[in-house]
Design a protein around this motif. Structure first.
Motif, short mmCIF file in Angstrom:
data_model
loop_
_atom_site.label_atom_id
_atom_site.label_comp_id
_atom_site.label_asym_id
_atom_site.label_seq_id
_atom_site.Cartn_x
_atom_site.Cartn_y
_atom_site.Cartn_z
N UNK A 1 4.15 2.73 -58.81
CA UNK A 1 4.61 1.37 -58.51
C UNK A 1 5.83 1.36 -57.61
N UNK A 2 6.49 2.52 -57.49
CA UNK A 2 7.71 2.60 -56.69
C UNK A 2 7.57 3.50 -55.47
N UNK A 3 6.31 3.85 -55.12
CA UNK A 3 6.09 4.57 -53.87
C UNK A 3 6.43 3.64 -52.70
N UNK A 4 6.87 4.21 -51.56
CA UNK A 4 7.02 3.37 -50.37
C UNK A 4 5.67 2.73 -50.00
N UNK A 5 5.66 1.52 -49.43
CA UNK A 5 6.83 0.75 -49.00
C UNK A 5 7.41 -0.16 -50.08
N UNK A 6 6.84 -0.12 -51.30
CA UNK A 6 7.33 -1.00 -52.36
C UNK A 6 8.74 -0.65 -52.79
N UNK A 7 9.01 0.64 -52.86
CA UNK A 7 10.33 1.07 -53.31
C UNK A 7 10.64 2.44 -52.71
N UNK A 8 11.41 3.28 -53.39
CA UNK A 8 12.05 4.43 -52.74
C UNK A 8 11.68 5.78 -53.34
N UNK A 9 10.54 5.86 -53.99
CA UNK A 9 10.11 7.10 -54.64
C UNK A 9 9.48 8.03 -53.59
N UNK A 10 10.34 8.69 -52.79
CA UNK A 10 9.83 9.56 -51.72
C UNK A 10 9.50 10.96 -52.23
N UNK A 11 9.71 11.21 -53.51
CA UNK A 11 9.16 12.42 -54.13
C UNK A 11 7.69 12.19 -54.48
N UNK A 12 7.25 10.94 -54.37
CA UNK A 12 5.89 10.55 -54.77
C UNK A 12 5.58 11.13 -56.15
N UNK A 13 6.55 10.94 -57.02
CA UNK A 13 6.50 11.49 -58.38
C UNK A 13 5.93 10.45 -59.34
N UNK A 14 4.97 10.85 -60.15
CA UNK A 14 4.31 9.92 -61.08
C UNK A 14 4.05 10.63 -62.40
N UNK A 15 4.88 10.34 -63.39
CA UNK A 15 4.77 10.95 -64.73
C UNK A 15 4.57 9.83 -65.74
N UNK A 16 3.38 9.70 -66.33
CA UNK A 16 3.10 8.60 -67.26
C UNK A 16 4.10 8.49 -68.41
N UNK A 17 4.58 9.63 -68.91
CA UNK A 17 5.54 9.57 -70.01
C UNK A 17 6.87 8.97 -69.56
N UNK A 18 7.32 9.38 -68.40
CA UNK A 18 8.56 8.82 -67.83
C UNK A 18 8.38 7.33 -67.56
N UNK A 19 7.24 6.99 -66.97
CA UNK A 19 6.96 5.57 -66.67
C UNK A 19 7.00 4.72 -67.92
N UNK A 20 6.40 5.23 -69.01
CA UNK A 20 6.37 4.49 -70.27
C UNK A 20 7.76 4.29 -70.86
N UNK A 21 8.59 5.32 -70.78
CA UNK A 21 9.96 5.21 -71.29
C UNK A 21 10.80 4.25 -70.46
N UNK A 22 10.57 4.25 -69.15
CA UNK A 22 11.28 3.29 -68.29
C UNK A 22 10.92 1.87 -68.70
N UNK A 23 9.65 1.65 -68.96
CA UNK A 23 9.19 0.32 -69.38
C UNK A 23 9.83 -0.08 -70.71
N UNK A 24 9.90 0.86 -71.64
CA UNK A 24 10.53 0.59 -72.94
C UNK A 24 12.00 0.18 -72.76
N UNK A 25 12.70 0.91 -71.90
CA UNK A 25 14.12 0.63 -71.69
C UNK A 25 14.34 -0.73 -71.05
N UNK A 26 13.38 -1.17 -70.23
CA UNK A 26 13.50 -2.46 -69.57
C UNK A 26 13.23 -3.63 -70.51
#
Length: 528
Positions: free
Chosen positions: A443-468
């Motif tokens: 969801x944060x890959x360019x051009x939407x945002x700045x994830x230029x590592x093109x990194x996608x980890x479902x566990x990290x994504x889920x925790x980010x959502x929880x924190x939000x």
């Protein structure tokens, strides 16, 4: 005779000691001498910066430098003080519900944009409807994508309703991306608003000559009496460090940033110059495109990380004006969690490369800015990687070109980027904006945002959502602690430094400083 000689020797020795003491006293007097006081004619200020600007639309730029210039022209509902505490700007007060889904602002009255358009709740709605529009293509949309509805309650009251709870929303409203355009200018200029900025700020836009400079002039109708206290500011991009220093020494510039670290100590106190170096929330790192081979292999990422001596990076690249970055975010960012750093290990790095199928190393390109500091950093990394037979080509680019090549990619498969030396300052002061836009999944890959590592980890994504989804600080802290640990071990980038902000000014200036996010504040600028 011997006694007379001895007495003479003693007298000479005593005289030498007395003279030495006098000499030391004189040296101490010299050292304690007041620094030279610089003088200034007129009230026109020149600020020399290290890069060119990418645009004057705060909704569609993502670099801190452009944001600094924009804040002379525009204001937001809220802002930050010198310690990154949220302060009122165009809004005089606000309230939020317990669920962190509704935010209501009472606005200051009697304010006009530079083009005479009244500032009111309708103007706020026009701006945030633009930012929240998923089809806008704006670089800063992701910051305000949770706004489901903006309502005009009355002429000076506006209410935001979010699609889901977001505990960091107040800090997000204070972010420079929330600066407010004149609705008339948005309608009149459209996409060209980036070169025709009209706000409510202390200064009005005059002209921008790309590569040469940008000028703003005093807003005589500014809402706070007695401000601004200078007549104009000209921002000049000067990419070469030595030239920027020379401008400050000769008085061609009144303020420069950043001050090149290799000269920060030597120029301080001379020619009426004051250098200010202090810890910030700006981090430096090298990203790796994890969708591309060989960087999709954790062993390769680990090998590259082990090849880099971070302590040496601090000394060589920043001359000690930074600290080793020991997490994904800097220590002063909310919810920071310290991680265990590794020491360089060349033999282990070579072994990991061999296990990954790259016994003889490989060739790669690293992208970065074309200023002196970025060049030095990339050349340092080039030398470090050479130790494990990774042959790096350094590719510096002018900021506009670099921005287009990195952030304008529509499909991840088309991304040419391999390695990128860059930096980030989470200008909300919160861990969310230090992590989510950079490493928060597809969801944060360019051009939407700045994830230029093109990194996608479902566990990290889920925790980010929880924190939000919670305003509970303990729950957010727990989630961000785990997120930082996961990212640290998965190595989507090599963490390098938490750098100091370093600025230099002539000592007749007061009220100008860099915020912890590396942005410039001139609201109280004056000539003493």
């Amino acid at each position: 005779m011997k006694k007379g000689y001895s007495l003479l020797s003693v007298l000479i020795l005593m005289l030498v000691l007395v003279l030495a003491a006098c000499s030391n006293d004189s040296k101490e007097v010299e050292e304690k001498k007041e620094p030279e006081q610089a003088t200034k004619e007129g009230k026109d200020i020149v600020i020399a910066v290290s890069s060119t600007f990418t645009g004057m639309d705060p909704h569609d730029t993502n670099d801190t430098l452009s944001g600094s210039v924009q804040r002379t022209i525009f204001e937001g509902l809220l802002g930050f003080d010198e310690e990154m505490n949220v302060i009122p700007m165009l809004a005089k007060e606000y309230t939020a519900n317990d669920e962190a889904t509704e935010f209501t602002f009472i606005l200051n009255e009697g304010i006009n944009f530079h083009d005479g358009t009244p500032f009111n709740a309708e103007a706020v709605k026009v701006n945030f409807d633009r930012l929240a529009d998923p089809n806008s293509g704006l670089k800063r949309h992701s910051l305000y994508s949770l706004i489901a509805k903006t309502e005009v309650i009355s002429e000076y009251e506006v209410k935001f309703t979010l699609s889901e709870p977001f505990g960091a929303m107040i800090n997000t409203f204070a972010h420079p991306a929330g600066l407010i355009h004149s609705p008339k200018s948005l309608e009149e200029f459209g996409k060209d608003v980036a070169t025709n900025p009209v706000g409510t700020g202390q200064f009005k836009f005059v002209e921008w000559k790309p590569g040469e400079g940008l000028e703003v002039t005093k807003n005589d109708d500014y809402r706070i009496e007695g401000q601004p206290k200078v007549d104009s500011i000209t921002f000049k991009p000067v990419t070469e460090n030595g030239s920027r220093i020379a401008m400050l020494q000769t008085g061609e510039a009144d303020f420069i940033y950043p001050v090149p670290t290799e000269q920060a100590d030597s120029v301080n106190g001379k020619n009426g110059i004051e250098v200010d170096s202090k810890p910030s929330i700006v981090v430096r790192y090298m990203t790796m495109n994890t969708l591309k081979a060989p960087y999709n292999d954790l062993k390769v990422r680990q090998a590259l990380d082990l090849a880099v001596d971070k302590e040496a990076f601090i000394q060589v690249v920043t001359n000690g004006h930074a600290s080793v970055l020991d997490s994904i975010i800097a220590p002063a960012v909310q919810y920071y969690s310290k991680q265990e750093t590794t020491k360089p290990d060349i033999e282990k790095a070579k072994k990991l490369l061999a296990e990954a199928g790259y016994k003889d190393g490989f060739k790669a390109k690293i992208w970065g800015a074309n200023n002196s500091s970025a060049m030095k950093a990339m050349e340092f990394l080039q030398q470090q990687f050479a130790q494990i037979n990774v042959d790096i080509e350094v590719v510096p680019m002018e900021s506009g070109t670099l921005s287009d090549k990195i952030w304008s990619v529509q499909n991840p498969e088309d991304a040419e980027i391999e390695l990128y030396y860059g930096g980030w300052s989470p200008s909300t002061g919160d861990a969310d904006w230090g992590i989510r836009p950079l490493l928060g999944g597809a969801d944060n890959f360019p051009p939407k945002s700045y994830n230029v590592s093109y990194y996608d980890n479902p566990k990290v994504n889920g925790l980010i959502k929880e924190a939000l989804e919670t305003a509970d600080t303990d729950k957010r802290a727990e989630a961000y602690k785990e997120i930082q640990s996961l990212l640290w071990n998965d190595l989507p980038w090599i963490s390098l430094s938490a750098e100091n902000t370093i600025s230099g000014k002539k000592n007749y200036l007061d009220g100008i400083y860099l915020l912890p996010d590396g942005s410039l504040d001139v609201r109280n600028l004056e000539i003493k």
